[in-house]
Design a protein around this motif. Structure first.
Motif, PDB file in Angstrom:
ATOM      1  N   MET A 125      56.042  99.685  -2.832  1.00 23.06           N
ATOM      2  CA  MET A 125      55.146  99.709  -1.652  1.00 23.06           C
ATOM      3  C   MET A 125      54.440 101.175  -1.648  1.00 23.06           C
ATOM      4  O   MET A 125      53.324 101.583  -1.543  1.00 23.06           O
ATOM      5  CB  MET A 125      55.645  99.569  -0.462  1.00 23.06           C
ATOM      6  CG  MET A 125      55.980  98.070  -0.354  1.00 23.06           C
ATOM      7  SD  MET A 125      56.873  97.699   1.439  1.00 23.06           S
ATOM      8  CE  MET A 125      55.591  97.707   2.480  1.00 23.06           C
ATOM      9  N   ALA A 126      55.416 102.180  -2.261  1.00 23.37           N
ATOM     10  CA  ALA A 126      54.856 103.616  -2.311  1.00 23.37           C
ATOM     11  C   ALA A 126      53.866 103.572  -3.369  1.00 23.37           C
ATOM     12  O   ALA A 126      52.919 104.410  -3.285  1.00 23.37           O
ATOM     13  CB  ALA A 126      56.229 104.601  -2.421  1.00 23.37           C
ATOM     14  N   LYS A 127      54.101 103.025  -4.446  1.00 23.16           N
ATOM     15  CA  LYS A 127      52.930 103.026  -5.467  1.00 23.16           C
ATOM     16  C   LYS A 127      51.923 102.327  -5.279  1.00 23.16           C
ATOM     17  O   LYS A 127      50.918 102.269  -6.063  1.00 23.16           O
ATOM     18  CB  LYS A 127      53.767 102.450  -6.892  1.00 23.16           C
ATOM     19  CG  LYS A 127      55.006 103.210  -7.361  1.00 23.16           C
ATOM     20  CD  LYS A 127      55.650 102.681  -8.612  1.00 23.16           C
ATOM     21  CE  LYS A 127      56.770 103.475  -8.972  1.00 23.16           C
ATOM     22  NZ  LYS A 127      57.228 102.772 -10.051  1.00 23.16           N
ATOM     23  N   GLY A 128      51.592 101.196  -4.349  1.00 25.84           N
ATOM     24  CA  GLY A 128      50.654 100.497  -4.080  1.00 25.84           C
ATOM     25  C   GLY A 128      50.746  99.166  -4.787  1.00 25.84           C
ATOM     26  O   GLY A 128      49.767  98.549  -4.898  1.00 25.84           O
ATOM     27  N   GLU A 129      52.026  98.894  -5.417  1.00 25.92           N
ATOM     28  CA  GLU A 129      52.014  97.794  -6.165  1.00 25.92           C
ATOM     29  C   GLU A 129      52.448  96.772  -5.325  1.00 25.92           C
ATOM     30  O   GLU A 129      52.057  95.565  -6.038  1.00 25.92           O
ATOM     31  CB  GLU A 129      53.186  98.037  -7.305  1.00 25.92           C
ATOM     32  CG  GLU A 129      52.873  99.115  -8.298  1.00 25.92           C
ATOM     33  CD  GLU A 129      54.027  99.238  -9.319  1.00 25.92           C
ATOM     34  OE1 GLU A 129      55.139  98.971  -9.030  1.00 25.92           O
ATOM     35  OE2 GLU A 129      53.801 100.195 -10.429  1.00 25.92           O
ATOM     36  N   LEU A 130      52.802  96.906  -4.095  1.00 23.70           N
ATOM     37  CA  LEU A 130      53.405  95.883  -3.259  1.00 23.70           C
ATOM     38  C   LEU A 130      52.666  96.363  -1.919  1.00 23.70           C
ATOM     39  O   LEU A 130      52.354  97.421  -1.638  1.00 23.70           O
ATOM     40  CB  LEU A 130      54.815  95.659  -3.084  1.00 23.70           C
ATOM     41  CG  LEU A 130      55.638  95.221  -4.412  1.00 23.70           C
ATOM     42  CD1 LEU A 130      57.174  95.349  -3.940  1.00 23.70           C
ATOM     43  CD2 LEU A 130      55.317  93.916  -4.728  1.00 23.70           C
ATOM     44  N   VAL A 131      52.374  95.171  -1.196  1.00 23.21           N
ATOM     45  CA  VAL A 131      51.702  95.453   0.176  1.00 23.21           C
ATOM     46  C   VAL A 131      52.676  94.599   1.177  1.00 23.21           C
ATOM     47  O   VAL A 131      53.224  93.768   0.993  1.00 23.21           O
ATOM     48  CB  VAL A 131      50.256  94.870   0.244  1.00 23.21           C
ATOM     49  CG1 VAL A 131      49.685  94.942   1.357  1.00 23.21           C
ATOM     50  CG2 VAL A 131      49.209  95.565  -0.925  1.00 23.21           C
ATOM     51  N   GLY A 132      52.619  95.547   2.408  1.00 18.82           N
ATOM     52  CA  GLY A 132      53.440  95.073   3.526  1.00 18.82           C
ATOM     53  C   GLY A 132      52.382  94.884   4.752  1.00 18.82           C
ATOM     54  O   GLY A 132      51.389  95.486   4.713  1.00 18.82           O
ATOM     55  N   CYS A 133      52.801  93.917   5.672  1.00 22.82           N
ATOM     56  CA  CYS A 133      52.308  93.881   6.792  1.00 22.82           C
ATOM     57  C   CYS A 133      53.421  93.704   7.974  1.00 22.82           C
ATOM     58  O   CYS A 133      54.540  93.824   7.531  1.00 22.82           O
ATOM     59  CB  CYS A 133      51.329  92.525   6.902  1.00 22.82           C
ATOM     60  SG  CYS A 133      52.180  90.919   7.147  1.00 22.82           S
ATOM     61  N   PHE A 134      52.945  93.836   9.225  1.00 20.17           N
ATOM     62  CA  PHE A 134      53.975  94.014  10.565  1.00 20.17           C
ATOM     63  C   PHE A 134      53.424  93.065  11.478  1.00 20.17           C
ATOM     64  O   PHE A 134      52.494  93.317  12.123  1.00 20.17           O
ATOM     65  CB  PHE A 134      53.699  95.665  10.932  1.00 20.17           C
ATOM     66  CG  PHE A 134      54.661  96.011  11.898  1.00 20.17           C
ATOM     67  CD1 PHE A 134      56.080  96.490  11.714  1.00 20.17           C
ATOM     68  CD2 PHE A 134      54.172  96.064  13.392  1.00 20.17           C
ATOM     69  CE1 PHE A 134      56.905  96.709  12.666  1.00 20.17           C
ATOM     70  CE2 PHE A 134      55.255  96.246  14.391  1.00 20.17           C
ATOM     71  CZ  PHE A 134      56.355  96.920  13.708  1.00 20.17           C
ATOM     72  N   ALA A 235      67.464  96.142  16.521  1.00 19.08           N
ATOM     73  CA  ALA A 235      67.987  95.073  17.574  1.00 19.08           C
ATOM     74  C   ALA A 235      67.126  95.499  19.036  1.00 19.08           C
ATOM     75  O   ALA A 235      67.394  96.574  19.398  1.00 19.08           O
ATOM     76  CB  ALA A 235      69.516  95.237  18.007  1.00 19.08           C
ATOM     77  N   GLY A 236      66.609  94.270  19.283  1.00 24.02           N
ATOM     78  CA  GLY A 236      65.800  94.725  20.590  1.00 24.02           C
ATOM     79  C   GLY A 236      64.471  95.206  20.377  1.00 24.02           C
ATOM     80  O   GLY A 236      64.081  95.473  19.065  1.00 24.02           O
ATOM     81  N   LEU A 237      63.600  95.602  21.439  1.00 21.50           N
ATOM     82  CA  LEU A 237      62.294  96.239  21.149  1.00 21.50           C
ATOM     83  C   LEU A 237      62.233  97.560  20.604  1.00 21.50           C
ATOM     84  O   LEU A 237      61.122  97.915  20.326  1.00 21.50           O
ATOM     85  CB  LEU A 237      61.558  96.030  22.331  1.00 21.50           C
ATOM     86  CG  LEU A 237      61.193  94.234  22.560  1.00 21.50           C
ATOM     87  CD1 LEU A 237      60.482  94.141  24.115  1.00 21.50           C
ATOM     88  CD2 LEU A 237      59.968  93.756  21.597  1.00 21.50           C
ATOM     89  N   SER A 238      63.283  98.007  20.950  1.00 22.76           N
ATOM     90  CA  SER A 238      63.231  99.583  20.431  1.00 22.76           C
ATOM     91  C   SER A 238      63.061  99.751  18.788  1.00 22.76           C
ATOM     92  O   SER A 238      62.231 100.799  18.529  1.00 22.76           O
ATOM     93  CB  SER A 238      64.557 100.057  20.566  1.00 22.76           C
ATOM     94  OG  SER A 238      65.590  99.576  19.947  1.00 22.76           O
ATOM     95  N   GLY A 239      63.358  98.651  18.128  1.00 14.65           N
ATOM     96  CA  GLY A 239      62.715  98.612  16.539  1.00 14.65           C
ATOM     97  C   GLY A 239      61.261  98.559  16.441  1.00 14.65           C
ATOM     98  O   GLY A 239      60.807  99.589  15.967  1.00 14.65           O
ATOM     99  N   PRO A 240      60.624  97.671  16.882  1.00 16.23           N
ATOM    100  CA  PRO A 240      59.358  97.632  16.687  1.00 16.23           C
ATOM    101  C   PRO A 240      58.524  98.728  17.340  1.00 16.23           C
ATOM    102  O   PRO A 240      57.446  99.373  16.810  1.00 16.23           O
ATOM    103  CB  PRO A 240      58.824  96.210  17.294  1.00 16.23           C
ATOM    104  CG  PRO A 240      59.811  95.711  18.104  1.00 16.23           C
ATOM    105  CD  PRO A 240      60.974  96.205  17.445  1.00 16.23           C
ATOM    106  N   PHE A 241      59.128  99.071  18.360  1.00 19.20           N
ATOM    107  CA  PHE A 241      58.465 100.233  19.301  1.00 19.20           C
ATOM    108  C   PHE A 241      58.456 101.495  18.543  1.00 19.20           C
ATOM    109  O   PHE A 241      57.568 102.412  18.642  1.00 19.20           O
ATOM    110  CB  PHE A 241      59.035 100.302  20.729  1.00 19.20           C
ATOM    111  CG  PHE A 241      58.551  99.521  21.531  1.00 19.20           C
ATOM    112  CD1 PHE A 241      57.520  98.695  21.443  1.00 19.20           C
ATOM    113  CD2 PHE A 241      59.147  99.248  22.973  1.00 19.20           C
ATOM    114  CE1 PHE A 241      57.098  97.566  22.440  1.00 19.20           C
ATOM    115  CE2 PHE A 241      58.895  98.411  23.971  1.00 19.20           C
ATOM    116  CZ  PHE A 241      57.642  97.500  23.638  1.00 19.20           C
TER     117      PHE A 241
END
Length: 389
Positions: A125-134, A235-241
């Motif tokens: 992902m850092a190289k731009g060889e892989l792409v991520g979404c959320f 664990a919980g919404l603290s992760g995505p937040f």
């Protein structure tokens, strides 16, 4: 002296930056002006995202640049903010790409992933060889993630996820989706390879903003994953937040770039557009507008820099990020609207970037927390009362 040099001289930002921070800004400006700017109007019109530039952004070090290790740059927060600013000075869609890839997807893996997950995803992902979404937002309520309906149930040693997500950046391009789902034990995160059976992403059509980037609907139809796909530290919404706060921080800087471009275009146009026998820039009302625009741009930039320094000192709070997101997006919108007025009718054409920035900023004002949500965050901090319900 060009409008760009004029605004930079008046702001005097260089004196507040380190050599390393200036170098990151220079590199991002070069990439944005040479690789994105020549094609962005056509791409916006054609609803086209140039995937071929992702690897170039990775080679420049922009992807996950604020993270440590796994091929990332380990840059400070101010440097990351300046990169966001230079990208968004050309188009919000490209700052959004860097934000989704680095501040959301990569940050989630870096903060909460296992060592195996970090090794599997982060270097590529850092190289731009892989792409991520959320994948957090759902169709019925982006501002209320606690009410998410996507559910992950245990089935033997596996997890099975079912549900829908909406407005997920990069999902049709992604190799991995960070999916947040309710479980019997609360919200958990999962690194879902997008080729997993049951995972479907569809680009959202009909957008009048962010047309040079990709936002999608996701359907998860009994997506089966091993336990190793779960992010063990979340664990919980603290992760995505915590990831959202990383993305909101990038917005604080990014929209200043859009505002700067609109201001500079308005300055240049005020010198060349003549009405009643002289340039409109020689008229008092126009100068008042330009002065007000510059002052708000300067305050927004200084606020962003202050928050960046707080973040580098590990002293920033979510409420302070809300101040930056709320104020800087709001002022960028005002600057863009005023610039459009100075350009008059020509301001609605693609000859100038102002209308495109106006449209994009409308989207930026909505995602990563609306004005209303950030106002309530600040209201709670000021009064001690939570007024979300």
């Amino acid at each position: 002296m060009t409008a760009e040099l004029t605004t930079e001289r008046l702001l005097g930002l260089d004196a507040l930056l380190s050599d390393e921070q200036r170098e990151w800004q220079r590199r991002a400006r070069q990439f944005a002006t040479e690789r994105i700017a020549p094609v962005i109007e056509d791409d916006f019109e054609a609803k086209h995202f140039r995937r071929e530039l992702i690897a170039e952004a990775g080679a420049a070090g922009f992807l996950g640049m604020h993270l440590e290790g796994y091929g990332t740059a380990g840059a400070d927060a101010v440097s990351y903010g300046l990169v966001c600013m230079e990208l968004e000075a050309i188009d919000s869609g490209w700052r959004t790409f860097v934000s989704v890839q680095g501040s959301l997807a990569m940050s989630a893996i870096a903060k909460f992933g296992s060592e195996e997950q970090k090794q599997q995803w982060l270097p590529g992902m850092a190289k731009g060889e892989l792409v991520g979404c959320f994948a957090l937002t759902e169709p019925t309520g982006g501002s209320d993630p606690a009410a998410m309906q996507t559910f992950a149930r245990r089935d033997g040693d596996d997890w099975v996820i079912s549900g829908t997500k909406r407005w997920i950046g990069l999902a049709t391009l992604a190799d991995v989706a960070i999916v947040w789902a309710q479980t019997e034990d609360g919200v958990r995160g999962f690194a879902v390879p997008t080729n997993t059976p049951g995972f479907t992403a569809t680009a959202i059509e009909g957008k009048l903003a962010m047309r040079a980037s990709v936002q999608c609907d996701i359907v998860l139809d009994d997506v089966r994953l091993p336990e190793s796909a779960r992010l063990p530290g979340a664990a919980g919404l603290s992760g995505p937040f915590s990831c959202l706060n990383e993305a909101r921080f990038g917005i604080v800087f990014g929209v200043v770039g859009a505002a700067r471009t609109c201001l500079e275009v308005a300055i240049e146009r005020s010198k060349s557009r003549e009405v009643f026998g002289k340039p409109i820039g020689a008229m008092q009302l126009t100068q008042q507008k330009l002065a007000d625009m510059f002052v708000e741009y300067e305050k927004a930039m200084l606020l962003a820099l202050h928050l960046g320094n707080l973040k580098d000192a590990e002293a920033i709070t979510p409420e302070q990020i809300s101040v930056g997101k709320l104020n800087n997006v709001r002022e960028a919108q005002k600057i863009a609207r005023t610039a459009r007025g100075i350009l008059a009718g020509d301001g609605i054409t693609s000859e100038f970037p102002v209308m495109r920035h106006m449209a994009n900023l409308e989207a930026v004002a909505t995602y990563e927390g609306t004005d209303e949500v950030h106002s309530l965050v600040l209201g709670r901090a000021l009064t001690g009362f939570a007024a979300f319900r």
